[in-house]
Enzyme design. Sequence first.
Site, PDB file in Angstrom:
ATOM      1  N   THR A 178       0.877  -1.172   0.000  1.00 58.33           N
ATOM      2  CA  THR A 178       0.000   0.000   0.000  1.00 58.33           C
ATOM      3  C   THR A 178       0.915   1.223   0.000  1.00 58.33           C
ATOM      4  OG1 THR A 178       0.028   0.284   2.393  1.00 58.33           O
ATOM      5  CG2 THR A 178      -1.628  -1.242   1.500  1.00 58.33           C
ATOM      6  N   ALA A 194       1.033  -6.656   9.269  1.00 55.38           N
ATOM      7  CA  ALA A 194       0.285  -5.965   8.211  1.00 55.38           C
ATOM      8  C   ALA A 194      -0.992  -5.326   8.742  1.00 55.38           C
ATOM      9  CB  ALA A 194      -0.058  -6.939   7.078  1.00 55.38           C
ATOM     10  N   GLU A 225      -3.552  -1.389   8.259  1.00 53.64           N
ATOM     11  CA  GLU A 225      -3.669   0.049   8.038  1.00 53.64           C
ATOM     12  C   GLU A 225      -3.421   0.654   9.409  1.00 53.64           C
ATOM     13  OE1 GLU A 225      -4.087   1.871   5.365  1.00 53.64           O
ATOM     14  OE2 GLU A 225      -4.279   0.195   3.980  1.00 53.64           O
ATOM     15  N   THR A 253      -1.635  -2.694  19.447  1.00 52.88           N
ATOM     16  CA  THR A 253      -1.362  -1.337  19.937  1.00 52.88           C
ATOM     17  C   THR A 253      -1.977  -1.101  21.319  1.00 52.88           C
ATOM     18  OG1 THR A 253      -1.977   0.970  19.548  1.00 52.88           O
ATOM     19  CG2 THR A 253      -3.401  -0.650  18.566  1.00 52.88           C
ATOM     20  N   ASP A 254      -1.404  -0.156  22.052  1.00 53.24           N
ATOM     21  CA  ASP A 254      -1.999   0.214  23.351  1.00 53.24           C
ATOM     22  C   ASP A 254      -3.289   1.017  23.150  1.00 53.24           C
ATOM     23  OD1 ASP A 254      -0.907   2.605  22.413  1.00 53.24           O
ATOM     24  OD2 ASP A 254       0.245   3.037  24.232  1.00 53.24           O
ATOM     25  N   GLU A 255      -3.546   1.464  21.903  1.00 49.67           N
ATOM     26  CA  GLU A 255      -4.742   2.288  21.661  1.00 49.67           C
ATOM     27  C   GLU A 255      -6.032   1.503  21.870  1.00 49.67           C
ATOM     28  OE1 GLU A 255      -4.421   4.897  18.261  1.00 49.67           O
ATOM     29  OE2 GLU A 255      -2.247   4.917  18.414  1.00 49.67           O
ATOM     30  N   TYR A 283      -9.462   2.978  13.775  1.00 47.94           N
ATOM     31  CA  TYR A 283      -8.208   2.212  13.778  1.00 47.94           C
ATOM     32  C   TYR A 283      -8.127   1.324  15.022  1.00 47.94           C
ATOM     33  CZ  TYR A 283      -3.311   1.233  14.878  1.00 47.94           C
ATOM     34  OH  TYR A 283      -2.148   0.603  15.253  1.00 47.94           O
ATOM     35  N   ALA A 322     -10.391   0.426  17.102  1.00 47.57           N
ATOM     36  CA  ALA A 322     -11.473  -0.570  17.192  1.00 47.57           C
ATOM     37  C   ALA A 322     -11.179  -1.766  16.285  1.00 47.57           C
ATOM     38  CB  ALA A 322     -12.804   0.078  16.808  1.00 47.57           C
ATOM     39  N   LYS A 335      -8.177  -2.818  15.443  1.00 46.98           N
ATOM     40  CA  LYS A 335      -7.084  -3.588  16.067  1.00 46.98           C
ATOM     41  C   LYS A 335      -7.629  -4.397  17.258  1.00 46.98           C
ATOM     42  CE  LYS A 335      -3.227  -3.574  15.170  1.00 46.98           C
ATOM     43  NZ  LYS A 335      -2.438  -4.367  14.174  1.00 46.98           N
ATOM     44  N   ASN A 370       5.506   4.035  18.290  1.00 46.14           N
ATOM     45  CA  ASN A 370       6.872   3.806  17.820  1.00 46.14           C
ATOM     46  C   ASN A 370       7.390   5.029  17.078  1.00 46.14           C
ATOM     47  OD1 ASN A 370       7.504   0.371  17.041  1.00 46.14           O
ATOM     48  ND2 ASN A 370       5.930   1.108  18.434  1.00 46.14           N
ATOM     49  N   ASN A 414       2.777  16.172  23.544  1.00 42.50           N
ATOM     50  CA  ASN A 414       3.121  16.428  22.141  1.00 42.50           C
ATOM     51  C   ASN A 414       3.872  17.750  21.956  1.00 42.50           C
ATOM     52  OD1 ASN A 414       1.878  14.040  21.396  1.00 42.50           O
ATOM     53  ND2 ASN A 414      -0.065  15.016  20.847  1.00 42.50           N
ATOM     54  N   HIS A 429      -9.833  12.388  19.950  1.00 42.31           N
ATOM     55  CA  HIS A 429      -8.392  12.328  20.237  1.00 42.31           C
ATOM     56  C   HIS A 429      -8.122  11.841  21.662  1.00 42.31           C
ATOM     57  CE1 HIS A 429      -4.384  14.770  19.718  1.00 42.31           C
ATOM     58  NE2 HIS A 429      -4.186  13.478  19.935  1.00 42.31           N
TER      59      HIS A 429
HETATM   60  P1  NAD Z   1       2.912   0.837   8.410  1.00 40.60           P
HETATM   61  O1  NAD Z   1       1.654   1.495   7.997  1.00 40.60           O
HETATM   62  O2  NAD Z   1       4.202   1.587   8.302  1.00 40.60           O
HETATM   63  O3  NAD Z   1       3.110  -0.526   7.579  1.00 40.60           O
HETATM   64  C1  NAD Z   1       2.065  -1.424   7.345  1.00 40.60           C
HETATM   65  C2  NAD Z   1       2.510  -2.399   6.266  1.00 40.60           C
HETATM   66  O4  NAD Z   1       1.438  -3.336   6.043  1.00 40.60           O
HETATM   67  C3  NAD Z   1       2.827  -1.736   4.916  1.00 40.60           C
HETATM   68  O5  NAD Z   1       4.019  -2.260   4.397  1.00 40.60           O
HETATM   69  C4  NAD Z   1       1.629  -2.100   4.064  1.00 40.60           C
HETATM   70  O6  NAD Z   1       1.933  -2.188   2.673  1.00 40.60           O
HETATM   71  C5  NAD Z   1       1.252  -3.463   4.635  1.00 40.60           C
HETATM   72  N1  NAD Z   1      -0.139  -3.812   4.384  1.00 40.60           N
HETATM   73  C6  NAD Z   1      -1.240  -3.032   4.567  1.00 40.60           C
HETATM   74  N2  NAD Z   1      -2.359  -3.700   4.203  1.00 40.60           N
HETATM   75  C7  NAD Z   1      -1.949  -4.939   3.802  1.00 40.60           C
HETATM   76  C8  NAD Z   1      -2.634  -6.087   3.338  1.00 40.60           C
HETATM   77  N3  NAD Z   1      -3.968  -6.090   3.176  1.00 40.60           N
HETATM   78  N4  NAD Z   1      -1.917  -7.191   3.027  1.00 40.60           N
HETATM   79  C9  NAD Z   1      -0.566  -7.192   3.163  1.00 40.60           C
HETATM   80  N5  NAD Z   1       0.125  -6.131   3.583  1.00 40.60           N
HETATM   81  C10 NAD Z   1      -0.555  -5.010   3.913  1.00 40.60           C
HETATM   82  O7  NAD Z   1       2.662   0.345   9.889  1.00 40.60           O
HETATM   83  P2  NAD Z   1       3.683   0.167  11.102  1.00 40.60           P
HETATM   84  O8  NAD Z   1       3.780   1.456  11.808  1.00 40.60           O
HETATM   85  O9  NAD Z   1       4.901  -0.515  10.630  1.00 40.60           O
HETATM   86  O10 NAD Z   1       2.821  -0.812  12.028  1.00 40.60           O
HETATM   87  C11 NAD Z   1       2.975  -2.223  11.958  1.00 40.60           C
HETATM   88  C12 NAD Z   1       2.039  -2.854  12.962  1.00 40.60           C
HETATM   89  O11 NAD Z   1       2.310  -2.364  14.261  1.00 40.60           O
HETATM   90  C13 NAD Z   1       0.569  -2.583  12.696  1.00 40.60           C
HETATM   91  O12 NAD Z   1      -0.164  -3.765  12.975  1.00 40.60           O
HETATM   92  C14 NAD Z   1       0.204  -1.502  13.694  1.00 40.60           C
HETATM   93  O13 NAD Z   1      -1.154  -1.559  14.053  1.00 40.60           O
HETATM   94  C15 NAD Z   1       1.111  -1.875  14.850  1.00 40.60           C
HETATM   95  N6  NAD Z   1       1.478  -0.755  15.732  1.00 40.60           N
HETATM   96  C16 NAD Z   1       2.127   0.343  15.220  1.00 40.60           C
HETATM   97  C17 NAD Z   1       2.484   1.376  16.076  1.00 40.60           C
HETATM   98  C18 NAD Z   1       3.238   2.589  15.572  1.00 40.60           C
HETATM   99  O14 NAD Z   1       3.485   3.502  16.361  1.00 40.60           O
HETATM  100  N7  NAD Z   1       3.646   2.636  14.315  1.00 40.60           N
HETATM  101  C19 NAD Z   1       2.163   1.315  17.439  1.00 40.60           C
HETATM  102  C20 NAD Z   1       1.478   0.198  17.908  1.00 40.60           C
HETATM  103  C21 NAD Z   1       1.155  -0.835  17.053  1.00 40.60           C
HETATM  104  P1  TYD Z   2       0.389   9.919  15.459  1.00 46.79           P
HETATM  105  O1  TYD Z   2       1.843   9.934  15.095  1.00 46.79           O
HETATM  106  O2  TYD Z   2      -0.621  10.077  14.374  1.00 46.79           O
HETATM  107  O3  TYD Z   2       0.141   8.598  16.319  1.00 46.79           O
HETATM  108  P2  TYD Z   2      -1.191   8.121  17.138  1.00 46.79           P
HETATM  109  O4  TYD Z   2      -2.357   8.886  16.651  1.00 46.79           O
HETATM  110  O5  TYD Z   2      -1.257   6.681  16.784  1.00 46.79           O
HETATM  111  O6  TYD Z   2      -0.884   8.363  18.584  1.00 46.79           O
HETATM  112  O7  TYD Z   2       0.129  11.083  16.499  1.00 46.79           O
HETATM  113  C1  TYD Z   2       0.834  11.169  17.718  1.00 46.79           C
HETATM  114  C2  TYD Z   2       0.257  12.306  18.514  1.00 46.79           C
HETATM  115  O8  TYD Z   2       0.544  13.522  17.827  1.00 46.79           O
HETATM  116  C3  TYD Z   2      -1.242  12.252  18.642  1.00 46.79           C
HETATM  117  O9  TYD Z   2      -1.601  12.757  19.940  1.00 46.79           O
HETATM  118  C4  TYD Z   2      -1.745  13.192  17.568  1.00 46.79           C
HETATM  119  C5  TYD Z   2      -0.647  14.223  17.491  1.00 46.79           C
HETATM  120  N1  TYD Z   2      -0.405  14.851  16.180  1.00 46.79           N
HETATM  121  C6  TYD Z   2      -0.289  16.235  16.072  1.00 46.79           C
HETATM  122  O10 TYD Z   2      -0.421  16.977  17.072  1.00 46.79           O
HETATM  123  N2  TYD Z   2      -0.013  16.786  14.853  1.00 46.79           N
HETATM  124  C7  TYD Z   2       0.120  16.020  13.729  1.00 46.79           C
HETATM  125  O11 TYD Z   2       0.343  16.575  12.619  1.00 46.79           O
HETATM  126  C8  TYD Z   2       0.009  14.585  13.850  1.00 46.79           C
HETATM  127  C9  TYD Z   2       0.157  13.700  12.631  1.00 46.79           C
HETATM  128  C10 TYD Z   2      -0.237  14.046  15.095  1.00 46.79           C
END
Ligand code: NAD
Ligand code: TYD
Length: 349
Positions: free
Chosen positions: A38, A86, A88, A131-133, A156, A158, A160, A186, A255, A291
Amino acid sequence: MKNLLVTGGCGFIGTCFIQYLLEESDFTGRIVNVDKLTYAGNPENLIDIEKDFPQQYVFVKGDICDAGKMAWIFDEYGIDSVCHFAAESHVDRSIVSPDAFIQTNIMGTFNLLECSRSRLKDLIRFHHISTDEVYGSLGREGYFTEETPYKPNSPYSASKASSDHLVRAYHKTYGLPMTISNCSNNYGPYQFPEKLIPLIILNALEGKNLPVYGDGLHVRDWLFVRDHCTAIWTIMKKGKMGETYNIGGSNEMENLKLVEMICDILDETNRLDDHRSRRELIRFVKDRPGHDRRYAIDFTKLNQELNWRPEASLETGIRETIRWYLDNRRWVERVRSGEYQTWIKTHYT
Ligand code: NAD
Ligand code: TYD
């Protein structure tokens, strides 16, 4: 684990996990990375891995919602373990258009679970990344533990939460050998520049406005992506089947303070041409609907049972992340211009 299926390995955390497993950990098997590519998936991230580990790394472009293709992958590569990233992943996108979140995060996970259920005797472990969300929002006090009831607030979170319940139910009902980890926000190299930290770094570098939602007093617990990967691998090796583990960074920050910290670090070495402080670029913008005010993780279980703790402080992690974005301008330009998508189209059908 001889043949590990990693889903979403071309995304931010999946990239770091595959690099960590092959370059630094004691993993000796083969990784089969399945990614739909994606907007968030960039296979260029793993070009060096493809070159350096031809025996240990395979990439297959595929959608986890495609039951036929996933069944083929399990059989063709003799999959014996799964690490499921994988998804969204961006809350703001889930507010505007939740459909893909329901499809991939719920139906895609269900599909992987069905593939695993019909091959239970071959499966060592199904590890689900969450996620912790899912726990909702905290007030000023307290922490999320593994016992905190689920109360997701965005499409999102919900979706997860729904996938977490399915994974756990497959353990209780069918005996699926599984673990789940719920981690905090992360940050680090290769994060798509729609998320707060890379967005702020890049805008600040270019002297653009820095959007802070609402009053900027929302709190996140920041986890350096490499620390997340060491935690996942620890759980995959030693985690008790059927259990959930919280992963946190011990790095809570509002933030606004975080944005100011990034401004100050950049000002140290890369002054703006007009010598203004980058803090002057901060703009309070309309808040995100629903939020969550504060997330904070209690990872005592992972620490006490499996002896894991994060290494990076927020300042060292942010400095390393800023350095990475400064050193990888080409990656940034290709991602922002969409050039990487053109490359994908010419390389993968
Ligand atoms: P990301 O959006 O950077 O990457 C997601 C990957 O999944 C992409 O490479 C995308 O192409 C692939 N993908 C999406 N839909 C797909 C499908 N239908 N089939 C196969 N591949 C598909 O996400 P990320 O930040 O690397 O997060 C990875 C995981 O960690 C997710 O499950 C997310 O919910 C979880 N997570 C992320 C964070 C964070 O802060 N980034 C925190 C907590 C949990
Ligand atoms: P984000 O990186 O989207 O992660 P998550 O929503 O999963 O926590 O956002 C982190 C925090 O930053 C969140 O409280 C929303 C805030 N935020 C901003 O204040 N400005 C921005 O442009 C973005 C993308 C997020």
